[in-house]
Write a protein that holds these residues in place. Structure first.
Motif, short mmCIF file in Angstrom:
data_model
loop_
_atom_site.label_atom_id
_atom_site.label_comp_id
_atom_site.label_asym_id
_atom_site.label_seq_id
_atom_site.Cartn_x
_atom_site.Cartn_y
_atom_site.Cartn_z
N VAL A 46 0.84 -1.21 0.00
CA VAL A 46 0.00 0.00 0.00
C VAL A 46 0.87 1.26 0.00
N THR A 47 2.00 1.24 0.67
CA THR A 47 2.90 2.39 0.66
C THR A 47 3.45 2.63 -0.75
N LEU A 48 3.83 1.58 -1.43
CA LEU A 48 4.31 1.74 -2.81
C LEU A 48 3.21 2.29 -3.72
N LEU A 49 1.96 1.81 -3.52
CA LEU A 49 0.85 2.37 -4.28
C LEU A 49 0.67 3.85 -3.97
N GLY A 50 0.84 4.22 -2.71
CA GLY A 50 0.70 5.61 -2.32
C GLY A 50 1.78 6.51 -2.87
N ILE A 51 2.97 5.98 -2.99
CA ILE A 51 4.07 6.77 -3.55
C ILE A 51 3.83 7.07 -5.03
N PHE A 52 3.29 6.09 -5.74
CA PHE A 52 3.10 6.23 -7.18
C PHE A 52 1.66 6.58 -7.57
N LYS A 60 -9.53 12.15 -5.81
CA LYS A 60 -10.65 11.34 -5.32
C LYS A 60 -10.68 11.32 -3.80
N ALA A 61 -9.51 11.36 -3.17
CA ALA A 61 -9.40 11.34 -1.71
C ALA A 61 -9.31 12.74 -1.14
N GLN A 62 -9.79 13.73 -1.87
CA GLN A 62 -9.82 15.13 -1.44
C GLN A 62 -8.43 15.67 -1.10
N GLY A 63 -7.46 15.29 -1.91
CA GLY A 63 -6.11 15.83 -1.76
C GLY A 63 -5.24 15.11 -0.75
N VAL A 64 -5.75 14.06 -0.12
CA VAL A 64 -4.97 13.32 0.87
C VAL A 64 -4.38 12.09 0.21
N ARG A 65 -3.10 11.87 0.43
CA ARG A 65 -2.46 10.66 -0.11
C ARG A 65 -2.75 9.49 0.85
N ILE A 66 -4.00 9.02 0.78
CA ILE A 66 -4.50 8.05 1.75
C ILE A 66 -3.74 6.73 1.67
N ASN A 67 -3.39 6.28 0.48
CA ASN A 67 -2.64 5.03 0.36
C ASN A 67 -1.28 5.13 1.04
N LEU A 68 -0.64 6.25 0.87
CA LEU A 68 0.67 6.44 1.51
C LEU A 68 0.55 6.43 3.02
N MET A 70 -1.95 5.27 4.95
CA MET A 70 -2.40 3.97 5.48
C MET A 70 -1.30 2.92 5.36
N GLY A 71 -0.52 2.97 4.30
CA GLY A 71 0.60 2.05 4.16
C GLY A 71 1.64 2.24 5.25
N LEU A 72 1.95 3.49 5.55
CA LEU A 72 2.90 3.77 6.63
C LEU A 72 2.35 3.34 7.99
N ALA A 73 1.04 3.55 8.19
CA ALA A 73 0.41 3.11 9.45
C ALA A 73 0.46 1.59 9.57
N MET A 74 0.20 0.90 8.46
CA MET A 74 0.26 -0.57 8.49
C MET A 74 1.68 -1.05 8.76
N LEU A 75 2.66 -0.40 8.18
CA LEU A 75 4.06 -0.75 8.45
C LEU A 75 4.40 -0.55 9.92
N ALA A 76 3.93 0.55 10.49
CA ALA A 76 4.20 0.83 11.90
C ALA A 76 3.54 -0.22 12.79
#
Length: 111
Positions: A46-52, A60-68, A70-76
């Motif tokens: 998910v972090t890689l999806l968020g980066i790219f 679509k996410a109102q300017g928030v890089r939600i994938n990035l 959420m990916g970082l939160a999942m990694l943590a």
């Protein structure tokens, strides 16, 4: 006679090997390892999806890089589970001494 004297040692060795197998299986299938590992793997994806992400997906996410995020939160979270496993490892079960069935009662039977 020499075989009989070695027999208890062989039995203790076999019990020790069984105990090692049980403890290895308990460590391998610890829930913290499974959950932490899955969160780390999915977090990386998910972090890689968020980066790219392209601008359409970000809009679509109102300017928030939600994938990035959420990916970082999942990694943590996955890292915390694995850290918890590292700091508090699974306890190895100990073999309890069971009385031999052939030994008979330990105390004499009273009158």
């Amino acid at each position: 006679m020499s075989q009989e004297s070695n027999r208890p040692d062989d039995e203790q060795l076999a019990q020790g090997e069984d105990l090692e197998k049980v403890s290895a299986a308990a460590r391998l299938f610890d829930v913290r390892r499974v959950i932490g590992g899955l969160f780390v793997v999915y977090g990386v994806i998910v972090t890689l999806l968020g980066i790219f992400d392209n601008s359409t997906e970000i809009d679509k996410a109102q300017g928030v890089r939600i994938n990035l995020w959420m990916g970082l939160a999942m990694l943590a979270l996955g890292g915390l589970f694995l850290l918890w496993l590292r700091l508090s490892p699974t306890e190895v079960p100990t073999a309890k001494a069971e009385p031999d069935a052939d030994a008979g009662p330990r105390e004499p039977v009273g009158n």
